[in-house]
Design a protein around this motif. Sequence first.
Motif, PDB file in Angstrom:
ATOM      1  N   LEU A  91       7.340 -44.817   6.652  1.00  0.00           N
ATOM      2  CA  LEU A  91       6.143 -43.962   6.652  1.00  0.00           C
ATOM      3  C   LEU A  91       6.520 -42.493   6.466  1.00  0.00           C
ATOM      4  N   LEU A 110       7.318 -42.077   2.836  1.00  0.00           N
ATOM      5  CA  LEU A 110       6.068 -42.107   2.065  1.00  0.00           C
ATOM      6  C   LEU A 110       5.299 -40.794   2.239  1.00  0.00           C
ATOM      7  N   GLY A 111       5.264 -40.311   3.468  1.00  0.00           N
ATOM      8  CA  GLY A 111       4.570 -39.054   3.745  1.00  0.00           C
ATOM      9  C   GLY A 111       5.195 -37.890   2.997  1.00  0.00           C
ATOM     10  N   LEU A 112       6.520 -37.830   3.017  1.00  0.00           N
ATOM     11  CA  LEU A 112       7.208 -36.745   2.308  1.00  0.00           C
ATOM     12  C   LEU A 112       6.963 -36.855   0.797  1.00  0.00           C
ATOM     13  N   GLY A 113       6.957 -38.094   0.310  1.00  0.00           N
ATOM     14  CA  GLY A 113       6.674 -38.306  -1.121  1.00  0.00           C
ATOM     15  C   GLY A 113       5.268 -37.851  -1.481  1.00  0.00           C
ATOM     16  N   MET A 114       4.308 -38.165  -0.593  1.00  0.00           N
ATOM     17  CA  MET A 114       2.928 -37.738  -0.852  1.00  0.00           C
ATOM     18  C   MET A 114       2.802 -36.218  -0.804  1.00  0.00           C
ATOM     19  N   MET A 115       3.519 -35.609   0.125  1.00  0.00           N
ATOM     20  CA  MET A 115       3.494 -34.136   0.181  1.00  0.00           C
ATOM     21  C   MET A 115       4.031 -33.543  -1.123  1.00  0.00           C
ATOM     22  N   VAL A 174      -2.535 -35.447   3.692  1.00  0.00           N
ATOM     23  CA  VAL A 174      -2.333 -36.807   4.215  1.00  0.00           C
ATOM     24  C   VAL A 174      -0.841 -37.095   4.376  1.00  0.00           C
ATOM     25  N   GLY A 175      -0.047 -36.668   3.400  1.00  0.00           N
ATOM     26  CA  GLY A 175       1.407 -36.852   3.495  1.00  0.00           C
ATOM     27  C   GLY A 175       1.975 -36.109   4.691  1.00  0.00           C
ATOM     28  N   PHE A 176       1.464 -34.908   4.951  1.00  0.00           N
ATOM     29  CA  PHE A 176       1.922 -34.132   6.114  1.00  0.00           C
ATOM     30  C   PHE A 176       1.599 -34.879   7.406  1.00  0.00           C
ATOM     31  N   MET A 181       1.087 -38.008   7.796  1.00  0.00           N
ATOM     32  CA  MET A 181       1.873 -39.243   7.859  1.00  0.00           C
ATOM     33  C   MET A 181       3.313 -38.940   8.293  1.00  0.00           C
TER      34      MET A 181
END
Lengths: 48, 309
Positions: free
Chosen positions: A13, A16-21, B92-94, B96
């Motif tokens: 997670l 994934l979060g860092l990738g989304m950021m 949302v990534g932050f 998460m």
Amino acid sequence: MSARGKNLAAAGLLALGLGMMALGLWRGEATVVWRKAAQICLECIGLA
Amino acid sequence: MPEKKLPRPAGTGRKRPAAARLRLGVQLGWSALTNGYLAGFVQGKIYTGPAKSLCVPGLNCYSCPGALGACPLGALQATVGSAGYQMAFYAVGFLMAVGAVLGRFVCGFLCPFGLVQDLLYRIPLPGKKKKGKLLPGDRVLRKARYVLLVVFCLLLPMAAVDVVGQGSPWFCQYVCPSGTLLGSVPLLTANAALRSAIGPLWVWKMALMAVLLALGTLYYRPFCRYLCPLGAVYGLFNPVSLYKIRVDEAACIRCGRCRAICGFDIPVWQRPNSPECIRCGRCVEACPTGALRMGFSVHRRPTRYDLAP
């Protein structure tokens, strides 16, 4: 789920979060955030 | 053979234990650090530098005069409500990434509005201990934060847009007491031009904030438990987050002291990583056998029970 499984899930997670950021930064979302945050948010303070 | 007498656990005496003092220090230090633009409080303005594009983990209104960063919930609503974006990968990534590492540790240590509620709950009021820990209807009420997250932070900002496709931050606009207390009150105090724009919405937000603060003197963190969408998000990560509470089953005697001292009445020995838990650590301090361990490490510390004569 075992403790190891939970740690792996958390690591997944986090990745994934860092990738989304990173994706958000690439899309210019940080600029949207800055534009909102660098002005007085009238909605937040109950004036609009 | 007489039963072995357990030592008095920390957190049950008059003196506040070291961990609680440390937590208060972290809360104060973090709040001061992330709201360090002192000129804003004097001039009735906000900081406008590049750091405002970075989110802070807690519910910290970006219209607080001292705020140096952005509220992640505000960032989420601003992005999903912005024409041409709809999806907020950055916010949302932050959430998460922070949730995966810390879970609701953020609520217990890094949220300025959580700190305000902690301080309010310290006010000694007559009859406080006789009433229950939780509001009547707790089981239903505590689902409200998920409704606020989905409806007010996502659906309405995305769907209710104006002619240019711009949505409003509905949660900030109609609910958020952090924006009212940390943003509206200091800004309007120092800025006469803003005061002239006060209307019914401001009255509503002040009234809601006043009710929540008043409840906060009687109940432990009612906003966090019932209404905070940020806590709802981080709570989803509590069962897997790297920072967690672990129970040593062999050492736990199921005495219930952890539940008794918990502000949210969580049976910690059964649900150590409940979505409600804000990682305040009072249960860990109160455990007479040292069966509870909070942190990133999996190792069990030497216990008071082990050391008892």
